[in-house]
Design a protein around this motif. Structure first.
Motif, PDB file in Angstrom:
ATOM      1  N   ALA A 175       0.831  -1.204   0.000  1.00 36.01           N
ATOM      2  CA  ALA A 175       0.000   0.000   0.000  1.00 36.01           C
ATOM      3  C   ALA A 175       0.865   1.253   0.000  1.00 36.01           C
ATOM      4  O   ALA A 175       0.511   2.269  -0.595  1.00 36.01           O
ATOM      5  N   ARG A 208       0.590   4.060  -2.877  1.00 34.77           N
ATOM      6  CA  ARG A 208       0.298   5.455  -2.558  1.00 34.77           C
ATOM      7  C   ARG A 208       1.361   6.391  -3.127  1.00 34.77           C
ATOM      8  O   ARG A 208       1.050   7.457  -3.670  1.00 34.77           O
ATOM      9  N   ARG A 236      -3.933   0.277   4.582  1.00 35.98           N
ATOM     10  CA  ARG A 236      -4.735   1.323   3.930  1.00 35.98           C
ATOM     11  C   ARG A 236      -5.699   2.030   4.873  1.00 35.98           C
ATOM     12  O   ARG A 236      -6.804   2.411   4.491  1.00 35.98           O
ATOM     13  N   ASN A 238     -13.417   0.019   2.059  1.00 37.46           N
ATOM     14  CA  ASN A 238     -11.972  -0.181   2.140  1.00 37.46           C
ATOM     15  C   ASN A 238     -11.610  -1.113   3.293  1.00 37.46           C
ATOM     16  O   ASN A 238     -10.792  -2.026   3.154  1.00 37.46           O
TER      17      ASN A 238
END
Length: 354
Positions: free
Chosen positions: A20, A24, A213, A232
């Motif tokens: 993640a 990002r 996340r 999510n």
């Protein structure tokens, strides 16, 4: 045995499939490159009257400057712990000096003119004009990165886009994580010592938040509050995995904490799910805040977690929202009384997960 106790220990999904953190960073780099190209096109339009050659040169400079500076910022400078510990202004100046060196190198190569097939710059006036413009854009980018690091990248984007300018209701998972025994440690370590201890602990815990996340909502004393939107957080039981990953990270770092502070942080936690009101609030100090019964209940569950084996409680309301069974055994603790709720709340707990 309840379906809640089904174990998935050792499954290939026990860790995030894709980093993640890397995802990002690549998304942020792509955004920076797009802004850089658009800025370069604006320069080409203003200086060359919109001709193809000037536009190509401007876009090339924008792509190179944004791509190189963005990549160095995201994949090098962000990982330099000593740089990130500097005061804000000192950090800004140091980063800007690095940016300036990159800009000078690219300008001296005259990469834009070479790609576009334009005449090379012959005067220092053209060079310094281009340098000043590029430096200005880069400093603004640097300032944006620095502000995003101060308030959080997601909060920064939410402010910029005005997502929560008017309050909205969202279904969210809310995870409270508390550092056990911090009051006693504060007496032993002193004010500065406990601050360093908490800072080191929160930095370590935040790595797990990024991996799964989540979004750090706030640090309050010895607590950190993490949230996930429903779509999510429901994936792969991310809030549960995040909490367990935090414990494993602390176990791994135990020798270092023992050497430096003479103590290893232990955490307790609670997880709840439901509707929260999210919106901007305040005037002199604007903030995005989360309100609602879910926040209060999660905080009270954290208080109850201090009295149960395993030091963690999750409401059944949160567990049933996951898209898959929990990744490790959980125990149904039934309905527990909780302050502020006459009918109590159904909860589950987890033990120590290796």
């Amino acid at each position: 045995m309840s379906a809640l106790t089904k174990s998935m220990e050792g499954s290939p999904h026990s860790r995030p499939r894709v980093s993640a953190k890397l995802e990002r960073k690549l998304q942020r780099l792509a955004a920076v490159v797009v802004v850089g190209i658009l800025s370069g096109l604006a320069v080409g339009l203003s200086r060359g009257g919109g001709g193809a050659t000037s536009l190509i040169a401007g876009a090339t400079y924008g792509f190179l400057l944004a791509g190189i500076i963005g990549a160095i910022e995201l994949f090098v400078l962000e990982d330099w712990d000593w740089l990130n510990r500097l005061p804000f202004l000192t950090n800004l100046i140091a980063r800007s000096a690095i940016y300036a060196a990159i800009i000078v190198g690219i300008q001296l190569l005259q990469a834009g003119e070479r790609v576009a097939g334009a005449p090379l710059q012959a005067s220092f006036e053209d060079f310094w004009w281009s340098f000043a413009y590029s430096a200005g854009i880069s400093v603004l980018m640097n300032l944006g990165f620095s502000v995003a690091n101060l308030i959080g990248p997601r909060a920064f984007m939410n402010f910029v886009t005005g997502r929560y300018h008017s309050p909205v209701e969202e279904d969210r998972f809310v995870l409270f994580v508390d550092i056990a025994g911090s009051t006693g440690l504060a007496e032993r370590l002193g004010g500065i010592g406990i601050h360093r201890f908490l800072d080191r602990t929160f930095r370590l815990l935040t790595q797990s938040v990024v991996d799964y996340r989540g979004e750090v909502l706030n640090y309050i004393g010895d607590e950190v509050i993490v949230t996930w939107p429903e779509h999510n957080g429901a994936v792969d039981c991310r809030p549960l995995r995040c909490f367990v990953a935090m414990r494993r990270a602390l176990q791994k770092a135990a020798p270092q904490f023992e050497r430096e502070f003479g103590a290893v942080p232990q955490i307790r936690g609670s997880l709840h799910f439901g509707p929260v009101i999210v919106g901007e609030i305040g005037d002199v100090k604007r903030a995005i805040v989360f309100n609602g019964d879910v926040m209060n209940t999660a905080a009270r569950l954290e208080e109850l977690s201090r009295k149960v084996d395993g030091g963690f409680l999750a409401s059944r309301a949160a567990i049933v929202r996951f898209a898959a069974p929990p990744p490790f055994p959980v125990s149904d603790l039934g309905r527990l009384p909780i302050r502020g709720r006459v009918d109590g709340i159904d909860v589950v707990g987890i033990g120590a997960v290796a």
